[in-house]
Write an enzyme that holds these catalytic residues in place. Structure first.
Site, mmCIF file in Angstrom:
data_model
loop_
_atom_site.group_PDB
_atom_site.id
_atom_site.type_symbol
_atom_site.label_atom_id
_atom_site.label_comp_id
_atom_site.label_asym_id
_atom_site.label_seq_id
_atom_site.Cartn_x
_atom_site.Cartn_y
_atom_site.Cartn_z
ATOM 1 C CG ASP A 80 -0.210 -0.114 2.551
ATOM 2 O OD1 ASP A 80 0.832 -0.798 2.603
ATOM 3 O OD2 ASP A 80 -0.677 0.464 3.546
ATOM 4 C CD GLU A 138 3.042 -1.077 7.793
ATOM 5 O OE1 GLU A 138 3.196 -1.038 9.016
ATOM 6 O OE2 GLU A 138 3.228 -0.080 7.064
#
Ligand SMILES: [Zn+2]
Ligand SMILES: [Zn+2]
Length: 393
Positions: A80, A138
């Protein structure tokens, strides 16, 4: 076999750079990843690996079964990006306004995909299986790790490894440690409710600003007077809000901060002390304080044996000329959850650009990595797989 893997990784370095730059140009925010997991799943599927998409909602898990029986090693890379507007002026800078790969997760994904390609090409020789865990989200609590674990990404896994490319550590260096390596990162908010009034009549009020200031001071005594001097903790207030006219005594104050720790008992202590002290100070002044403690990711605690293996493998890895036992960082990482379920270790791969005049930290709009660090990370992760196969056969 190690030399063969190193050679193959080297041969595929250009592809690693290409993948990283493609992902860098097309970043997606935590819990909004759509194209990235699709890209990863397509790549792994083309290699012939068994692929499961939508794991824990957006994660991708690919399994490579070696030609010979042996243990199962999981490797994790997050994918991400962050809500930051890129200012690097790189030719492959983000094409999406306000979204940027400013933590190196594009690099994590590129190095793991190319390592998957290399290990797949050596499939028949491998004495064990590899589970590639491509994790979404995350950066944003509750993170993707817990959901992926609940959805079975660790089923059958014997040991797990992960790394973070780190722009503040010189290229060619690996840092690791046994035990805690990253902190539990929690948030607290305190709402002080006093009694507002005229600035000229303090005796008719319960001054929330004075009480709030007293609470901030008192919180600083937790680390110095309550936490065992041999343990580590941080309590920081980052937000203190109360806007009133100059001649008004404040009715309300909002305080927000972060608490960091490594041990669960220290974490419990921080939570209890912050709430009790905030309420106690406020009630001493006849006011009220509502305190909320929200737990973020727990501390990342490396298993001793696997941390030692990281050190040993890193010493033998191509591109690594310096291996250091580091002191733990106060940042947070949801890799912590994997280590609560299976044995494993997390380490840092130095990714500082050797010729940059200024090195920007992670989450900075000018953040960048030395791309060759991806090759180093892949070499260590691949080395850990081969070492585990050898040790657990
Ligand atoms: Zn980050
Ligand atoms: Zn990160």
């Amino acid at each position: 076999m190690l030399e063969k893997m190193q050679q193959l990784l080297n041969d595929h370095y250009d592809e690693m750079v290409e993948i990283r730059r493609h992902l860098h140009e097309n970043p997606e925010l935590s819990f909004q990843e759509v194209e990235t997991p699709k890209y990863i799943a397509d790549y792994q599927r083309k290699l012939g690996n068994e692929v499961r998409e939508g794991v824990g909602e957006r994660g991708v898990v690919a399994v490579l079964e070696g030609g010979k029986p042996g243990p199962t090693v999981a490797l994790r890379a997050d994918f991400d990006a962050l809500p930051i507007h890129e200012e690097t002026e790189l030719p492959f800078a983000s094409k999406t306004d306000g979204v940027m790969h400013a933590c190196g997760h594009d690099g994590h994904t590129a190095e793991l995909l190319v390592l998957a390609k290399v290990l797949t090409s050596m499939k028949e020789e491998l004495a064990g299986s590899v589970v590639f865990i491509h994790q979404h989200a995350e950066e944003y609590a509750p993170g993707g790790a817990q959901a992926m674990i609940a959805d079975g990404c660790l089923d059958g896994v014997d040991v797990i490894y992960g790394t973070h490319l780190w722009s503040m550590i010189p290229h060619g260096t690996v840092e690791y440690t046994e035990g805690p390596i990253m902190a539990a990162a929690d948030k607290f908010s305190i709402n002080v409710k006093g009694k507002g009034g005229h600035g000229a009549q303090p005796h008719m009020t319960k001054d929330s600003i004075l009480i709030g200031a007293q609470i901030v001071q008192t919180l600083q005594h937790i680390v110095s007077r309550n936490v065992d001097p041999m343990d580590s903790a941080v309590v920081s207030v980052g937000h203190f809000e109360s806007v009133n006219a100059y001649n008004v005594i404040a009715d309300k104050v909002k305080i927000i901060g972060t608490a960091r720790s490594f041990e669960e008992d220290v974490r419990d202590l921080l939570e209890e002390r912050i709430i009790t002290l905030a309420q106690g100070v406020a009630s001493g002044y006849g006011a009220e304080a509502e305190a909320i403690y929200e737990r973020g990711y727990p501390a990342v605690i490396n298993h001793e044996e696997q941390a030692k293996i990281v050190g040993k493998v890193a010493e033998q890895s191509a591109g690594i000329d310096h291996v250091e036992v580091t002191s733990p960082q106060m940042g947070g990482e949801d890799f912590a959850y994997y280590l609560k379920h299976v044995k494993g270790a997390f380490f840092f791969t130095g990714a500082m650009k050797p010729d940059a005049k200024v090195t920007y930290p992670h989450h900075h709009p000018k953040f960048d990595i030395e791309e060759r660090a991806m090759l180093n990370a892949a070499n260590v992760l691949g080395g850990l797989v081969l070492e585990t196969f050898d040790q657990m056969k």
